[in-house]
Design a protein around this motif. Structure first.
Motif, PDB file in Angstrom:
ATOM      1  N   ALA A  60      14.016  10.280   4.320  1.00  0.00           N
ATOM      2  CA  ALA A  60      14.169  11.021   3.072  1.00  0.00           C
ATOM      3  C   ALA A  60      15.622  11.004   2.598  1.00  0.00           C
ATOM      4  O   ALA A  60      15.905  10.857   1.395  1.00  0.00           O
ATOM      5  CB  ALA A  60      13.682  12.456   3.256  1.00  0.00           C
ATOM      6  N   MET A  63      16.287   7.639   1.122  1.00  0.00           N
ATOM      7  CA  MET A  63      15.606   7.522  -0.173  1.00  0.00           C
ATOM      8  C   MET A  63      16.399   8.227  -1.265  1.00  0.00           C
ATOM      9  O   MET A  63      16.615   7.674  -2.361  1.00  0.00           O
ATOM     10  CB  MET A  63      14.192   8.106  -0.071  1.00  0.00           C
ATOM     11  CG  MET A  63      13.220   7.281   0.746  1.00  0.00           C
ATOM     12  SD  MET A  63      11.671   8.175   1.071  1.00  0.00           S
ATOM     13  CE  MET A  63      10.746   6.912   1.963  1.00  0.00           C
ATOM     14  N   ARG A  64      16.852   9.437  -0.995  1.00  0.00           N
ATOM     15  CA  ARG A  64      17.625  10.185  -2.002  1.00  0.00           C
ATOM     16  C   ARG A  64      18.946   9.499  -2.319  1.00  0.00           C
ATOM     17  O   ARG A  64      19.425   9.540  -3.456  1.00  0.00           O
ATOM     18  CB  ARG A  64      17.852  11.617  -1.516  1.00  0.00           C
ATOM     19  CG  ARG A  64      16.588  12.474  -1.520  1.00  0.00           C
ATOM     20  CD  ARG A  64      16.909  13.939  -1.290  1.00  0.00           C
ATOM     21  NE  ARG A  64      17.386  14.169   0.071  1.00  0.00           N
ATOM     22  CZ  ARG A  64      16.600  14.496   1.090  1.00  0.00           C
ATOM     23  NH1 ARG A  64      15.285  14.611   0.920  1.00  0.00           N
ATOM     24  NH2 ARG A  64      17.107  14.710   2.281  1.00  0.00           N
ATOM     25  N   THR A  70      11.761  12.577  -3.304  1.00  0.00           N
ATOM     26  CA  THR A  70      11.084  12.429  -2.018  1.00  0.00           C
ATOM     27  C   THR A  70      10.086  13.550  -1.786  1.00  0.00           C
ATOM     28  O   THR A  70      10.207  14.650  -2.321  1.00  0.00           O
ATOM     29  CB  THR A  70      12.096  12.423  -0.856  1.00  0.00           C
ATOM     30  OG1 THR A  70      12.721  13.701  -0.763  1.00  0.00           O
ATOM     31  CG2 THR A  70      13.143  11.341  -1.046  1.00  0.00           C
ATOM     32  N   GLN A  72       7.194  14.736   1.653  1.00  0.00           N
ATOM     33  CA  GLN A  72       6.367  14.448   2.821  1.00  0.00           C
ATOM     34  C   GLN A  72       4.946  14.813   2.440  1.00  0.00           C
ATOM     35  O   GLN A  72       4.676  15.952   2.061  1.00  0.00           O
ATOM     36  CB  GLN A  72       6.825  15.264   4.027  1.00  0.00           C
ATOM     37  CG  GLN A  72       5.995  15.004   5.275  1.00  0.00           C
ATOM     38  CD  GLN A  72       6.513  15.763   6.476  1.00  0.00           C
ATOM     39  OE1 GLN A  72       7.334  15.280   7.223  1.00  0.00           O
ATOM     40  NE2 GLN A  72       6.017  16.977   6.663  1.00  0.00           N
ATOM     41  N   GLN A  78       6.181   9.913   4.838  1.00  0.00           N
ATOM     42  CA  GLN A  78       7.350  10.184   4.006  1.00  0.00           C
ATOM     43  C   GLN A  78       7.347   9.232   2.814  1.00  0.00           C
ATOM     44  O   GLN A  78       7.224   8.011   2.993  1.00  0.00           O
ATOM     45  CB  GLN A  78       8.638  10.002   4.807  1.00  0.00           C
ATOM     46  CG  GLN A  78       9.895  10.383   4.070  1.00  0.00           C
ATOM     47  CD  GLN A  78       9.912  11.861   3.702  1.00  0.00           C
ATOM     48  OE1 GLN A  78       9.589  12.716   4.528  1.00  0.00           O
ATOM     49  NE2 GLN A  78      10.283  12.174   2.472  1.00  0.00           N
ATOM     50  N   GLY A  80       9.048   8.120  -1.104  1.00  0.00           N
ATOM     51  CA  GLY A  80      10.083   8.198  -2.127  1.00  0.00           C
ATOM     52  C   GLY A  80       9.613   7.499  -3.388  1.00  0.00           C
ATOM     53  O   GLY A  80       8.837   6.542  -3.328  1.00  0.00           O
ATOM     54  N   GLU A 142       7.412   3.000  -5.394  1.00  0.00           N
ATOM     55  CA  GLU A 142       7.356   4.005  -4.352  1.00  0.00           C
ATOM     56  C   GLU A 142       7.526   3.312  -3.005  1.00  0.00           C
ATOM     57  O   GLU A 142       7.047   2.192  -2.809  1.00  0.00           O
ATOM     58  CB  GLU A 142       6.032   4.781  -4.388  1.00  0.00           C
ATOM     59  CG  GLU A 142       5.900   5.689  -5.593  1.00  0.00           C
ATOM     60  CD  GLU A 142       4.801   6.731  -5.457  1.00  0.00           C
ATOM     61  OE1 GLU A 142       4.210   6.849  -4.362  1.00  0.00           O
ATOM     62  OE2 GLU A 142       4.533   7.428  -6.455  1.00  0.00           O
TER      63      GLU A 142
END
Length: 437
Positions: A60, A63-64, A70, A72, A78, A80, A142
């Motif tokens: 996460a 991803m950020r 993001t 879960q 998980q 994104g 994604e």
């Protein structure tokens, strides 16, 4: 359909960017390898464990870092997301990903490399300009890190991707791990609500496809001297638990002509599996477990239990071979005065990658090769992957990455930074070709 990379990318990333991305993937594979339930003894990350939670938090964070929102999901995957060029938050997405869970004493690239390569592709495809997180594509991207591809803890593979595909079965809640913890209890302990697992499912129209990069778990690319391949299909599979029943008797007092030795019958059966499958093209049979009872050194084994993993390119061929194996088991046990029975514990049909996605992966690989090079290899995957589940809700495509020596599910599993770099380049180009289509 073939176009040059320069037709697709106004400012194509240079080789240095792909190499930098590959080095980041390799470093992060090393970082994730340190998240294990068995420090100093190997890599072990199983579903709904503290290690699962830790790698989700890391994924996460990464991803950020590249502008993705993001979450879960309700099954512990998980996810994104980054929107398309027009910023539409409801736009359908191309889903990229693989898994972060492992087998016992695992390597560090199986599944993991595919998740991290997908993140680097998103980094490369972010739109330049005003700083708003979005892609240069007409669809969203994604990235999903599936949580339980291997099935190591509860004995049922593809739990994370089955939930994402809307194929969850309520009878799975009673599955138990080696300590007797049920899947339902593990969900609650992890902070998930079993009653909401259906919320993990993608709805019709949300996905335009699923693409996965994965190391080849065999030697074909290495033997060909090629870095990348198009995957044509994922093998059909069946697994059985087989019980052979004989008679336990004193080892010293029972002459050979009176013995009904279950271990010898099971051993002959295992050899028959090898002999029959060797004679068939693209069929692999493996006996991976063998136990005897009562298991004493001075007792003729009265019962033997063995596993059989049977895989093939086509369902019909796989089932025909199982028929031949069953008839041979009948003959073996008949000669030895034994009985046998089989319980099917897993069945998965062959999944064929979508022609369009095979085409764009092929074009992506070609973009990494010299002009005029032959088409890249197209091979079928003898190993199972999350795409088998995702095929229920989306077209599936896969890119294979060379694995020197072909070893996998083992600490010696390997990839090279150079192959990862061209894999990222090919994966990026494949997505651009898909956008052009």
């Amino acid at each position: 359909m073939r176009r040059s990379r320069h037709q697709l990318l106004p400012t194509p990333p240079g080789p240095d960017r792909f190499l930098a991305a590959a080095r980041r993937v390799m470093a992060r594979c090393d970082e994730l390898a340190r998240v294990t339930a068995t420090p100093g003894q190997g890599i072990e990350r199983v579903y709904l464990s503290p290690e699962h939670a830790r790698v989700n938090r890391l994924a996460a964070e990464w991803m950020r870092e590249i502008g993705m929102t993001t979450r879960q999901d309700a099954a512990g995957n998980q996810v994104g997301r980054i929107p398309p060029a027009d910023g539409d938050p409801e736009a359908p997405a191309l889903l990229l990903g693989s898994h972060l869970d492992t087998v016992l004493d695992a390597g560090r690239f199986d599944g993991i490399a595919g998740v991290l390569m997908a993140l680097e592709v998103v980094r490369l495809l972010r739109a330049p300009g005003d700083g708003r997180p979005r892609t240069s594509l007409p669809f969203a991207l994604e990235v999903i890190a599936f949580s339980d591809e291997e099935g190591t803890r509860f004995g049922k593979a593809l739990l994370g991707s089955a939930a994402a595909a809307g194929a969850w079965r309520d009878d799975w809640w009673g599955l138990t791990d080696a300590t007797g913890v049920t899947l339902r209890e593990a969900y609650l302990d992890f902070g998930l609500d079993p009653g909401r697992v259906g919320e993990a499912a993608y709805r019709p129209g949300q996905l335009i496809g699923y693409l996965e990069a994965h190391i080849e778990q065999g030697p074909e690319l290495d033997e060909r001297g090629e870095a990348l391949a198009v995957v044509s299909s994922i093998a059909s599979a069946k697994r059985f638990q087989i019980t052979v029943e004989g008679e336990a008797r004193h080892a010293g007092g029972t002459p050979y002509d009176m013995r009904r030795d279950a271990l010898l019958g099971a051993s002959e059966a295992a050899l028959a599996v090898e002999r029959i499958c060797r004679a068939e093209h693209h069929i692999i049979g493996t006996v991976g477990q063998l136990e005897t009872y009562p298991g004493a050194v001075n007792v003729v084994p009265g019962e033997a239990r063995l596993s059989l993993d049977l895989r093939g390119e086509f369902d019909g061929t796989r089932d025909r071979v199982w028929g031949a194996i069953s008839r041979e088991f009948d003959a073996i046990m008949g000669r030895r005065g034994l009985r046998w029975r089989a319980r099917e514990i897993h069945s998965a049909p062959a999944v064929f990658c979508a022609p369009l996605l095979q085409d764009v992966v092929r074009e992506g690989i070609l973009s990494t090769l010299p002009v005029g090079a032959d088409d890249p290899a197209t091979i079928f995957s003898r190993a199972g992957h999350d795409g088998m589940a995702m095929a229920e809700v989306a077209d599936v495509g896969m890119l294979f990455l060379r694995n020197p020596g072909g070893i996998s599910h083992h600490p010696d599993e390997a990839v090279t930074v150079g192959d990862v770099a061209v894999g990222i380049q090919a994966f990026t180009e494949a997505i651009l070709h898909l956008a052009a289509e």
